[in-house]
Scaffold this motif. Sequence first.
Motif, mmCIF file in Angstrom:
data_model
loop_
_atom_site.group_PDB
_atom_site.id
_atom_site.type_symbol
_atom_site.label_atom_id
_atom_site.label_comp_id
_atom_site.label_asym_id
_atom_site.label_seq_id
_atom_site.Cartn_x
_atom_site.Cartn_y
_atom_site.Cartn_z
ATOM 1 N N ALA A 15 0.817 -1.222 0.000
ATOM 2 C CA ALA A 15 0.000 0.000 0.000
ATOM 3 C C ALA A 15 0.848 1.268 0.000
ATOM 4 C CB ALA A 15 -0.948 -0.008 1.204
ATOM 5 N N VAL A 16 2.008 1.243 0.672
ATOM 6 C CA VAL A 16 2.827 2.458 0.737
ATOM 7 C C VAL A 16 3.304 2.875 -0.658
ATOM 8 C CG1 VAL A 16 5.105 1.407 1.172
ATOM 9 C CG2 VAL A 16 4.589 3.661 2.094
ATOM 10 N N TRP A 17 3.539 1.929 -1.545
ATOM 11 C CA TRP A 17 3.989 2.243 -2.907
ATOM 12 C C TRP A 17 2.849 2.834 -3.744
ATOM 13 C CZ3 TRP A 17 9.199 1.631 -3.705
ATOM 14 C CH2 TRP A 17 9.880 0.864 -2.756
ATOM 15 N N ASN A 18 1.614 2.570 -3.350
ATOM 16 C CA ASN A 18 0.434 3.097 -4.050
ATOM 17 C C ASN A 18 -0.117 4.375 -3.418
ATOM 18 O OD1 ASN A 18 0.108 0.972 -6.013
ATOM 19 N ND2 ASN A 18 -0.604 -0.339 -4.360
ATOM 20 N N GLU A 19 0.375 4.750 -2.236
ATOM 21 C CA GLU A 19 -0.191 5.862 -1.461
ATOM 22 C C GLU A 19 0.023 7.216 -2.153
ATOM 23 O OE1 GLU A 19 -2.101 8.146 0.605
ATOM 24 O OE2 GLU A 19 -2.104 6.112 1.459
ATOM 25 N N PRO A 20 -1.071 7.926 -2.485
ATOM 26 C CA PRO A 20 -0.934 9.213 -3.178
ATOM 27 C C PRO A 20 -0.558 10.379 -2.255
ATOM 28 C CG PRO A 20 -3.247 8.674 -2.894
ATOM 29 C CD PRO A 20 -2.455 7.487 -2.395
ATOM 30 N N ASP A 21 -0.847 10.273 -0.971
ATOM 31 C CA ASP A 21 -0.612 11.376 -0.045
ATOM 32 C C ASP A 21 0.808 11.295 0.544
ATOM 33 O OD1 ASP A 21 -2.011 13.584 1.710
ATOM 34 O OD2 ASP A 21 -0.843 12.320 3.086
ATOM 35 N N ALA A 68 15.918 8.235 2.781
ATOM 36 C CA ALA A 68 16.224 7.575 1.501
ATOM 37 C C ALA A 68 15.112 6.625 1.084
ATOM 38 C CB ALA A 68 17.551 6.825 1.597
ATOM 39 N N LEU A 69 14.521 5.932 2.053
ATOM 40 C CA LEU A 69 13.415 5.020 1.745
ATOM 41 C C LEU A 69 12.198 5.797 1.254
ATOM 42 C CD1 LEU A 69 13.879 2.686 4.785
ATOM 43 C CD2 LEU A 69 13.950 1.939 2.408
ATOM 44 N N GLU A 70 11.903 6.901 1.921
ATOM 45 C CA GLU A 70 10.772 7.730 1.496
ATOM 46 C C GLU A 70 11.010 8.261 0.077
ATOM 47 O OE1 GLU A 70 8.603 11.930 2.557
ATOM 48 O OE2 GLU A 70 9.927 11.040 4.071
ATOM 49 N N PHE A 71 12.234 8.677 -0.223
ATOM 50 C CA PHE A 71 12.559 9.152 -1.557
ATOM 51 C C PHE A 71 12.346 8.040 -2.586
ATOM 52 C CE2 PHE A 71 15.514 9.869 -5.079
ATOM 53 C CZ PHE A 71 15.111 11.132 -5.481
ATOM 54 N N ARG A 72 12.801 6.824 -2.274
ATOM 55 C CA ARG A 72 12.668 5.702 -3.206
ATOM 56 C C ARG A 72 11.193 5.363 -3.448
ATOM 57 N NH1 ARG A 72 16.698 0.754 -3.229
ATOM 58 N NH2 ARG A 72 17.867 2.374 -4.286
ATOM 59 N N HIS A 77 6.354 5.770 -6.878
ATOM 60 C CA HIS A 77 4.957 6.194 -6.970
ATOM 61 C C HIS A 77 4.774 7.195 -8.106
ATOM 62 C CE1 HIS A 77 1.368 8.569 -6.035
ATOM 63 N NE2 HIS A 77 0.894 7.402 -5.652
ATOM 64 N N GLU A 78 5.655 8.187 -8.166
ATOM 65 C CA GLU A 78 5.551 9.217 -9.213
ATOM 66 C C GLU A 78 5.712 8.622 -10.613
ATOM 67 O OE1 GLU A 78 8.591 11.920 -7.963
ATOM 68 O OE2 GLU A 78 7.243 12.971 -6.575
ATOM 69 N N GLU A 79 6.591 7.657 -10.735
ATOM 70 C CA GLU A 79 6.884 7.067 -12.042
ATOM 71 C C GLU A 79 5.789 6.125 -12.530
ATOM 72 O OE1 GLU A 79 9.120 6.142 -15.491
ATOM 73 O OE2 GLU A 79 9.553 7.668 -13.983
ATOM 74 N N PHE A 80 5.272 5.280 -11.633
ATOM 75 C CA PHE A 80 4.390 4.199 -12.066
ATOM 76 C C PHE A 80 2.921 4.349 -11.664
ATOM 77 C CE2 PHE A 80 8.658 2.304 -11.476
ATOM 78 C CZ PHE A 80 8.910 1.991 -12.805
ATOM 79 N N VAL A 81 2.661 4.930 -10.497
ATOM 80 C CA VAL A 81 1.294 4.952 -9.962
ATOM 81 C C VAL A 81 0.594 6.293 -10.193
ATOM 82 C CG1 VAL A 81 -0.111 4.650 -7.878
ATOM 83 C CG2 VAL A 81 1.928 3.219 -8.230
ATOM 84 N N ALA A 82 1.263 7.396 -9.894
ATOM 85 C CA ALA A 82 0.629 8.718 -9.962
ATOM 86 C C ALA A 82 0.043 9.050 -11.333
ATOM 87 C CB ALA A 82 1.615 9.806 -9.525
ATOM 88 N N PRO A 83 0.689 8.670 -12.434
ATOM 89 C CA PRO A 83 0.093 8.979 -13.742
ATOM 90 C C PRO A 83 -1.208 8.201 -14.010
ATOM 91 C CG PRO A 83 2.446 8.524 -13.982
ATOM 92 C CD PRO A 83 2.053 8.148 -12.586
ATOM 93 N N GLY A 84 -1.554 7.286 -13.099
ATOM 94 C CA GLY A 84 -2.767 6.493 -13.294
ATOM 95 C C GLY A 84 -2.551 5.257 -14.138
ATOM 96 N N THR A 85 -1.311 4.946 -14.415
ATOM 97 C CA THR A 85 -0.990 3.838 -15.305
ATOM 98 C C THR A 85 -1.025 2.487 -14.603
ATOM 99 O OG1 THR A 85 0.492 5.371 -16.433
ATOM 100 C CG2 THR A 85 0.689 3.055 -17.032
ATOM 101 N N PHE A 86 -0.324 2.382 -13.459
ATOM 102 C CA PHE A 86 -0.164 1.088 -12.792
ATOM 103 C C PHE A 86 -0.590 1.141 -11.333
ATOM 104 C CE2 PHE A 86 3.123 1.086 -16.144
ATOM 105 C CZ PHE A 86 2.733 -0.052 -16.836
ATOM 106 N N GLU A 106 3.239 -7.626 -7.788
ATOM 107 C CA GLU A 106 3.140 -7.374 -9.217
ATOM 108 C C GLU A 106 2.729 -5.941 -9.457
ATOM 109 O OE1 GLU A 106 0.437 -10.502 -10.265
ATOM 110 O OE2 GLU A 106 -1.325 -9.268 -9.884
ATOM 111 N N MET A 107 3.107 -5.451 -10.619
ATOM 112 C CA MET A 107 2.710 -4.125 -11.072
ATOM 113 C C MET A 107 1.785 -4.365 -12.268
ATOM 114 S SD MET A 107 5.077 -0.926 -12.322
ATOM 115 C CE MET A 107 5.527 -1.641 -13.914
ATOM 116 N N ALA A 108 0.533 -3.980 -12.097
ATOM 117 C CA ALA A 108 -0.471 -4.265 -13.117
ATOM 118 C C ALA A 108 -1.092 -2.965 -13.612
ATOM 119 C CB ALA A 108 -1.558 -5.159 -12.533
ATOM 120 N N PRO A 109 -1.549 -2.953 -14.860
ATOM 121 C CA PRO A 109 -2.242 -1.763 -15.372
ATOM 122 C C PRO A 109 -3.491 -1.477 -14.532
ATOM 123 C CG PRO A 109 -1.699 -3.260 -17.165
ATOM 124 C CD PRO A 109 -1.422 -3.996 -15.876
#
Length: 140
Positions: A15-21, A68-72, A77-86, A106-109
Amino acid sequence: MADIDIHDLTDRYVAVWNEPDAERRRTAVGELWSADAVHVLQPPKEMLRTAEGLGFDRHFLEARGHHALEFRVTRAHEEFVAPGTFVFRSRGNTVRLHNVVKFNWEMAPRAGGEVAGVGLEILILGPDGRIVSDYQFIEG
């Protein structure tokens, strides 16, 4: 070792990798990983070759400490989740052996379709149940 629900742990991890806030992400990083935890990435060979070609050494594969973990997590998130792609999700195969937790993600559309990426996560937990070492193998 703290008595923890490993399925809850891996659900919160994914969930942390998907978290928008950003603030909730920061809080989740502090709750999941110990202050001096390390996240070590084994990227796909193409990514490794590209990074080495740009002059990066293998230290770029390691993130240590909350900042560093928060940055990663934020960059992923910015690269894969935020654009609404994955979206990232657990494959539901979590197992634990003493202080070691293993599971696949897994990273899914977001809109559905074929899985775009798969990884293996191996987490080493500290006495308080937080992650002290996090080994990520991107498998495809």
